[in-house]
Scaffold this motif. Sequence first.
Motif, PDB file in Angstrom:
ATOM      1  N   LYS A  68       0.788  -0.964  -0.218  1.00  0.00           N
ATOM      2  CA  LYS A  68       0.121  -0.157   0.030  1.00  0.00           C
ATOM      3  C   LYS A  68       0.980   1.439   0.254  1.00  0.00           C
ATOM      4  CE  LYS A  68      -3.593   2.542   0.353  1.00  0.00           C
ATOM      5  NZ  LYS A  68      -4.777   2.497  -1.030  1.00  0.00           N
ATOM      6  N   GLN A  69       1.852   1.381   0.904  1.00  0.00           N
ATOM      7  CA  GLN A  69       2.774   2.170   0.578  1.00  0.00           C
ATOM      8  C   GLN A  69       3.319   2.624  -0.894  1.00  0.00           C
ATOM      9  OE1 GLN A  69       6.112   2.007   3.622  1.00  0.00           O
ATOM     10  NE2 GLN A  69       7.222   3.571   2.869  1.00  0.00           N
TER      11      GLN A  69
ATOM     12  N   ASN B 247       0.448   4.372  -3.244  1.00  0.00           N
ATOM     13  CA  ASN B 247       0.484   5.432  -2.958  1.00  0.00           C
ATOM     14  C   ASN B 247       1.292   6.695  -3.043  1.00  0.00           C
ATOM     15  OD1 ASN B 247      -1.643   4.529  -1.783  1.00  0.00           O
ATOM     16  ND2 ASN B 247      -1.375   5.320   0.406  1.00  0.00           N
TER      17      ASN B 247
ATOM     18  N   ILE C  35       0.898   6.192  -6.819  1.00  0.00           N
ATOM     19  CA  ILE C  35       0.079   7.285  -7.470  1.00  0.00           C
ATOM     20  C   ILE C  35       0.293   8.585  -7.194  1.00  0.00           C
ATOM     21  CG2 ILE C  35      -2.673   8.622  -6.515  1.00  0.00           C
ATOM     22  CD1 ILE C  35      -2.939   5.473  -5.901  1.00  0.00           C
ATOM     23  N   ASP C  36       1.351   9.912  -6.561  1.00  0.00           N
ATOM     24  CA  ASP C  36       1.696  10.598  -6.160  1.00  0.00           C
ATOM     25  C   ASP C  36       2.574  11.324  -7.276  1.00  0.00           C
ATOM     26  OD1 ASP C  36       0.607  11.560  -4.134  1.00  0.00           O
ATOM     27  OD2 ASP C  36       1.639  10.512  -2.288  1.00  0.00           O
TER      28      ASP C  36
ATOM     29  N   LEU D 115      -7.729   8.325  -8.504  1.00  0.00           N
ATOM     30  CA  LEU D 115      -6.206   7.227  -8.175  1.00  0.00           C
ATOM     31  C   LEU D 115      -6.843   8.092  -6.381  1.00  0.00           C
ATOM     32  CD1 LEU D 115      -3.697   8.195 -10.599  1.00  0.00           C
ATOM     33  CD2 LEU D 115      -4.207   6.164  -9.990  1.00  0.00           C
ATOM     34  N   MET D 116      -7.176   9.084  -6.526  1.00  0.00           N
ATOM     35  CA  MET D 116      -7.953   9.648  -5.154  1.00  0.00           C
ATOM     36  C   MET D 116      -8.383   8.180  -4.168  1.00  0.00           C
ATOM     37  SD  MET D 116      -5.640  11.448  -4.345  1.00  0.00           S
ATOM     38  CE  MET D 116      -6.248  12.310  -2.918  1.00  0.00           C
TER      39      MET D 116
ATOM     40  N   LYS E  41      -6.472   5.006  -3.227  1.00  0.00           N
ATOM     41  CA  LYS E  41      -5.482   5.571  -2.567  1.00  0.00           C
ATOM     42  C   LYS E  41      -6.197   5.740  -0.641  1.00  0.00           C
ATOM     43  CE  LYS E  41      -1.419   9.369  -1.348  1.00  0.00           C
ATOM     44  NZ  LYS E  41      -1.089  10.552  -1.911  1.00  0.00           N
ATOM     45  N   SER E  42      -7.238   6.177  -0.835  1.00  0.00           N
ATOM     46  CA  SER E  42      -8.414   6.442  -0.020  1.00  0.00           C
ATOM     47  C   SER E  42      -8.425   4.753   0.824  1.00  0.00           C
ATOM     48  CB  SER E  42      -8.539   7.134   0.315  1.00  0.00           C
ATOM     49  OG  SER E  42     -10.360   7.030  -0.799  1.00  0.00           O
TER      50      SER E  42
ATOM     51  N   HIS F  18      -7.453  -0.750  -8.038  1.00  0.00           N
ATOM     52  CA  HIS F  18      -7.133  -1.128  -7.144  1.00  0.00           C
ATOM     53  C   HIS F  18      -6.663  -2.223  -6.744  1.00  0.00           C
ATOM     54  CE1 HIS F  18     -10.915   1.449  -6.549  1.00  0.00           C
ATOM     55  NE2 HIS F  18     -10.436   1.671  -5.022  1.00  0.00           N
TER      56      HIS F  18
END
Length: 509
Positions: free
Chosen positions: A292-293, A296, A299-300, A315-316, A319-320, A443
Amino acid sequence: MDRIPVIDLFAGPGGLGEGFSSLRDSAGNRIFQIIMSVEKDELAHKTLRLRAYYRALFDKHGRIPKAYLSFIANPSDENYETLVNFDEKCWDRACKEALCMELNEGDDALVDEARIRLANYQAPTGDWVLIGGPPCQAYSLVGRARRTREKAKLQADTKQTLYKCYLSFIRKLQPSIFVMENVRGLLSAQLHGEGVFGLIWQDMEDAGYVIKSLVVEDPKTSDDYVVQAENYGVPQARHRVILLGVRSDLGLDTETLVESPQVSLGEVLAGIPPIRSGFSMRNKGWSDMNWKQYINGAIDKILATPEGEPLRECLMAVKSSRPPKVITKNKVVDACNIYASWYRGSLGGSKVLPNHESRTHLASDLDRYLFCSAYAKVYGTPARLYDFPDYLLPAHENIKGIRAGKEVDFDDRFRTQLFDKPSTTITSHIAKDGHYYIHPDPHQCRSLTVREAARLQTFPDDYFFAGNRTSQYGQVGNAVPVLLAHHIAGIVAKSLDANSVVRDPRASS
């Protein structure tokens, strides 16, 4: 036994044979009986033999034994031994049916074996059917394009003449009908300056057969022998040459395939549990524990590019959200599916789902899969290399052309399959990497699993693929879609006056 005997050559994992075996009469009895199948690859043969065992067990017990369900849920050595010892007679029958042998031009040992088996089987009408197709690599359009500098090697490729092994069975054993499948490249392939399709046509005609099309009643061109699987309920745009040969002296009538509405990838993958990708061992410092790290952070990076900004909302959301699990023992989450009766009908209340594990990926490819799946979700079309942020472009020779705005080959090397359309062709290349078969759910950030590819090839969920995962992918990619084979079997059965019932995969169980 009143079943029509079938011999399956170049059988692979058995997709064509499974389609014929699945056809039943109005009383629920099988129309066809495979009496011999031949496959040289050891791992594909293990799949083929296990399926022959499955059919023998099902015919004898009227259900799937618990020993089989336990094995496909957990394919350990211990469960395998328990399964093969469950019914020694059925296992012996499967071992005799599925042969791990190689067909070679000029060697008629297997022809002689088939002659003996046909004589011992004593079909009531004397009819029998030959199915299969020679390996297709030498006929592949892409393969030929990549080997234009190796013309002499191509002409000497024994795969070019393996159809003659198939022809030996036809000439010497005279099946009532044969079904021969191959890639579309067969229509334009050349052998020693002559068209391969024309050579095959003449050979079959000289052997006493009329070549029928499954698509049109009165074929005019070679393209009339190309079957586009997506037009017949298969959730995949697979275009293959399929020849239906009928012995001239029998005067049999044949019909063509009946078109049906197209079925999308999303419709047939429904019910399969979401799982996330894994990290390749070559990714130093990253593991499933910090997946997950990593996502994320990826994505950034994407959102910091002009190409990524339109994907922000999608993408957000990734991320959430909580990431899917990595599942090793899978079960369907919901059996409700447009083809539920086809995929799950024989499994009863069992939720077992074999061969559904994500392959591991390089971290850099996870970035690309994430971008590609988000792009497809937002724009409704797969991203091409021209659409990529510069830092995501792979280190390939043609990337210079991409950066220069030139047209290049394979600009869709990374391709997301779309939920609302049939998939692109599932080929054996899926065994090498998943770049062309990216799952449409951002996802999950992965390529398709073996089971998902198998569903697109319309294999039932109780069909277990043996061997390592690379072999499993290759087996699935090389197979004939089972549902298409089932429809072809219905045409063959009707020609032979068998009282068959072609299944509607949309029907309830």
